[in-house]
Design a protein around this motif. Structure first.
Motif, mmCIF file in Angstrom:
data_model
loop_
_atom_site.group_PDB
_atom_site.id
_atom_site.type_symbol
_atom_site.label_atom_id
_atom_site.label_comp_id
_atom_site.label_asym_id
_atom_site.label_seq_id
_atom_site.Cartn_x
_atom_site.Cartn_y
_atom_site.Cartn_z
ATOM 1 N N ALA A 14 9.921 32.838 -9.717
ATOM 2 C CA ALA A 14 9.905 33.332 -8.332
ATOM 3 C C ALA A 14 8.723 32.739 -7.570
ATOM 4 N N ARG A 15 7.549 32.714 -8.225
ATOM 5 C CA ARG A 15 6.363 32.115 -7.572
ATOM 6 C C ARG A 15 6.562 30.628 -7.343
ATOM 7 N N ARG A 16 7.118 29.926 -8.329
ATOM 8 C CA ARG A 16 7.300 28.476 -8.188
ATOM 9 C C ARG A 16 8.305 28.166 -7.063
ATOM 10 N N ILE A 17 9.337 28.981 -6.922
ATOM 11 C CA ILE A 17 10.315 28.762 -5.838
ATOM 12 C C ILE A 17 9.625 28.899 -4.485
ATOM 13 N N VAL A 18 8.824 29.935 -4.325
ATOM 14 C CA VAL A 18 8.133 30.154 -3.051
ATOM 15 C C VAL A 18 7.137 29.031 -2.773
ATOM 16 N N GLN A 19 6.398 28.592 -3.808
ATOM 17 C CA GLN A 19 5.441 27.491 -3.626
ATOM 18 C C GLN A 19 6.150 26.221 -3.200
ATOM 19 N N LEU A 20 7.254 25.916 -3.867
ATOM 20 C CA LEU A 20 8.009 24.704 -3.528
ATOM 21 C C LEU A 20 8.591 24.805 -2.126
ATOM 22 N N ARG A 21 9.071 25.987 -1.749
ATOM 23 C CA ARG A 21 9.629 26.185 -0.407
ATOM 24 C C ARG A 21 8.555 26.026 0.662
ATOM 25 N N ASP A 22 7.350 26.526 0.402
ATOM 26 C CA ASP A 22 6.263 26.379 1.369
ATOM 27 C C ASP A 22 5.920 24.908 1.596
ATOM 28 N N GLN A 23 6.016 24.103 0.537
ATOM 29 C CA GLN A 23 5.702 22.684 0.663
ATOM 30 C C GLN A 23 6.781 21.928 1.429
ATOM 31 N N ARG A 24 8.038 22.321 1.251
ATOM 32 C CA ARG A 24 9.147 21.600 1.874
ATOM 33 C C ARG A 24 9.660 22.275 3.147
ATOM 34 N N GLN A 25 9.089 23.437 3.467
ATOM 35 C CA GLN A 25 9.491 24.245 4.620
ATOM 36 C C GLN A 25 10.827 24.950 4.384
ATOM 37 N N GLN A 26 11.827 24.209 3.972
ATOM 38 C CA GLN A 26 13.115 24.801 3.612
ATOM 39 C C GLN A 26 13.764 23.930 2.538
ATOM 40 N N PHE A 27 14.664 24.541 1.755
ATOM 41 C CA PHE A 27 15.441 23.776 0.790
ATOM 42 C C PHE A 27 16.694 23.256 1.478
ATOM 43 N N LEU A 28 16.961 21.987 1.286
ATOM 44 C CA LEU A 28 18.175 21.399 1.847
ATOM 45 C C LEU A 28 19.350 21.594 0.895
ATOM 46 N N SER A 29 19.085 21.526 -0.408
ATOM 47 C CA SER A 29 20.137 21.723 -1.409
ATOM 48 C C SER A 29 19.570 22.526 -2.573
ATOM 49 N N LYS A 30 20.450 23.243 -3.258
ATOM 50 C CA LYS A 30 20.018 24.061 -4.386
ATOM 51 C C LYS A 30 19.483 23.194 -5.528
ATOM 52 N N GLU A 31 19.950 21.949 -5.623
ATOM 53 C CA GLU A 31 19.518 21.064 -6.699
ATOM 54 C C GLU A 31 18.021 20.766 -6.641
ATOM 55 N N GLU A 32 17.392 20.964 -5.470
ATOM 56 C CA GLU A 32 15.951 20.755 -5.376
ATOM 57 C C GLU A 32 15.194 21.698 -6.297
ATOM 58 N N LEU A 33 15.768 22.844 -6.593
ATOM 59 C CA LEU A 33 15.116 23.806 -7.487
ATOM 60 C C LEU A 33 15.041 23.286 -8.909
ATOM 61 N N ARG B 16 10.214 22.725 -13.651
ATOM 62 C CA ARG B 16 10.409 22.520 -15.089
ATOM 63 C C ARG B 16 11.067 23.722 -15.737
ATOM 64 N N ASN B 17 12.107 23.452 -16.530
ATOM 65 C CA ASN B 17 12.839 24.461 -17.302
ATOM 66 C C ASN B 17 13.564 25.484 -16.422
ATOM 67 N N PHE B 18 13.812 25.128 -15.176
ATOM 68 C CA PHE B 18 14.510 26.065 -14.292
ATOM 69 C C PHE B 18 15.909 26.328 -14.839
ATOM 70 N N PRO B 19 16.323 27.605 -14.937
ATOM 71 C CA PRO B 19 17.642 27.914 -15.507
ATOM 72 C C PRO B 19 18.768 27.494 -14.568
ATOM 73 N N VAL B 20 19.584 26.562 -15.015
ATOM 74 C CA VAL B 20 20.646 26.019 -14.167
ATOM 75 C C VAL B 20 21.628 27.110 -13.750
ATOM 76 N N GLU B 21 21.893 28.072 -14.657
ATOM 77 C CA GLU B 21 22.866 29.113 -14.336
ATOM 78 C C GLU B 21 22.421 29.991 -13.169
ATOM 79 N N ALA B 22 21.119 29.992 -12.869
ATOM 80 C CA ALA B 22 20.618 30.801 -11.747
ATOM 81 C C ALA B 22 21.115 30.275 -10.411
ATOM 82 N N LEU B 23 21.500 28.994 -10.353
ATOM 83 C CA LEU B 23 21.992 28.425 -9.098
ATOM 84 C C LEU B 23 23.252 29.135 -8.613
ATOM 85 N N ASN B 24 24.005 29.735 -9.546
ATOM 86 C CA ASN B 24 25.233 30.440 -9.167
ATOM 87 C C ASN B 24 24.946 31.677 -8.313
#
Length: 305
Positions: A203-222, A226-234
């Motif tokens: 959760a912290r890493r998602i927020v940090q990455l979002r702050d750097q990019r302002q917004q996510f354009l695609s879910k694949e950016e997540l 490292r080791n992000f659970p692919v099934e969470a994209l669903n």
């Protein structure tokens, strides 16, 4: 004609021998220019061995440490000059790439380029983040267990002999069910932790990455985490609140600051505008090498001509 004296004949013979010797031995001594050419070839041969894939067309892939690689090596990897400059600036201010995913945060680095470079990133263990050490997964007794687990004070633990099904606190998280979703572009850490497979760290890493990019354009950016659970994209959706990209009126600096564009794309748009006078549609922008068909399809809803 007066015959030559013996001393004259000897002198002529000696001269002829010297000339023959010089003609025979001269090719064996390389010239200074030849030495320079050989040295240049040797340097070129050495540089060509850097890439394990044997690429010599200007862009090579080889193992590198982003904390120590010099500008020449970074440029050979295919990074632009301004990206190399940003790496140097980051390191000059004490920044350290502690894991591969830190390098993915380089401004303007596309997911495709990161995926290409990721296998070749080698960070020295001395600066690696401590969380690269794999911790054994915690397991808890099944709520069907018939055995009780007494505490030191004699009270029963979470699980009783009757199998009441009382769960460990870690299992009582208010996780969303399949079919529900969380907006990763607006959710805070508490909301993100409701996603199955996402805990405090992710959760912290998602927020940090979002702050750097302002917004996510695609879910694949997540997946750069490292080791992000692919099934969470669903369970993740993305809402977008972008300012329109006015390709015919915005300045290059305004285009560069737009979260959907990088420096090269902003530059290409302004150059195309100068050469054509007016960008008429997506077909014009498809001529620019910095815009792939997939990228254009993703940002087309936000483009105004």
């Amino acid at each position: 004609m007066k015959p030559l004296r013996k001393s004259d004949r000897d002198a002529i013979t000696l001269l002829i021998l010297i000339i023959i010797t010089a003609v025979v031995l001269f090719p064996l001594f390389p010239s200074e220019e030849s030495d320079k050419k050989d040295h240049t070839k040797e340097k070129q041969g050495h540089s060509e061995t850097i890439s394990p894939q044997g690429e010599t067309d200007g862009v090579s892939l080889f193992y590198f440490d982003p904390n120590t690689a010099d500008s020449t090596a970074l440029r050979r990897l295919g990074l632009s000059r301004w990206q190399v400059k940003n790496i140097y600036k980051y390191r000059a201010h004490g920044g350290i790439y502690r894991c591969k995913e830190d390098f993915a945060q380089l401004y303007g680095l596309t997911l495709e380029k990161y995926r290409e470079l990721e296998p070749y990133i080698r960070i020295k263990p001395a600066v690696m983040a401590a969380d690269v050490i794999k911790r054994p997964a915690r397991t808890y007794p099944s709520h069907e267990a018939k055995k009780s687990y007494p505490k030191p004070d004699g009270r029963s633990d979470f699980y009783s002999q009757e199998g009441t099904g009382r769960q460990h606190p870690a299992h009582r998280a208010d996780k969303i069910s399949r079919g529900d979703s969380v907006d990763a572009n607006t959710a805070d850490t508490n909301e993100l932790k409701r996603i199955p497979g996402i805990g405090s760290y992710f959760a912290r890493r998602i927020v940090q990455l979002r702050d750097q990019r302002q917004q996510f354009l695609s879910k694949e950016e997540l997946l750069t985490i490292r080791n992000f659970p692919v099934e969470a994209l669903n369970y993740i959706t993305l809402s977008h609140h972008y300012e329109p990209i006015r390709v015919n009126t915005m300045t290059q600096e305004e285009l560069r600051r737009h979260p959907l564009l990088n420096y090269i794309q902003a530059r290409d748009i302004t150059q195309l505008r100068k050469s054509t006078g007016h960008i008429r549609g997506i077909s014009d922008m498809s001529l620019l090498p910095s815009f792939t068909p997939e990228r254009l399809k993703a940002i087309e809803p936000y483009i105004e001509f």
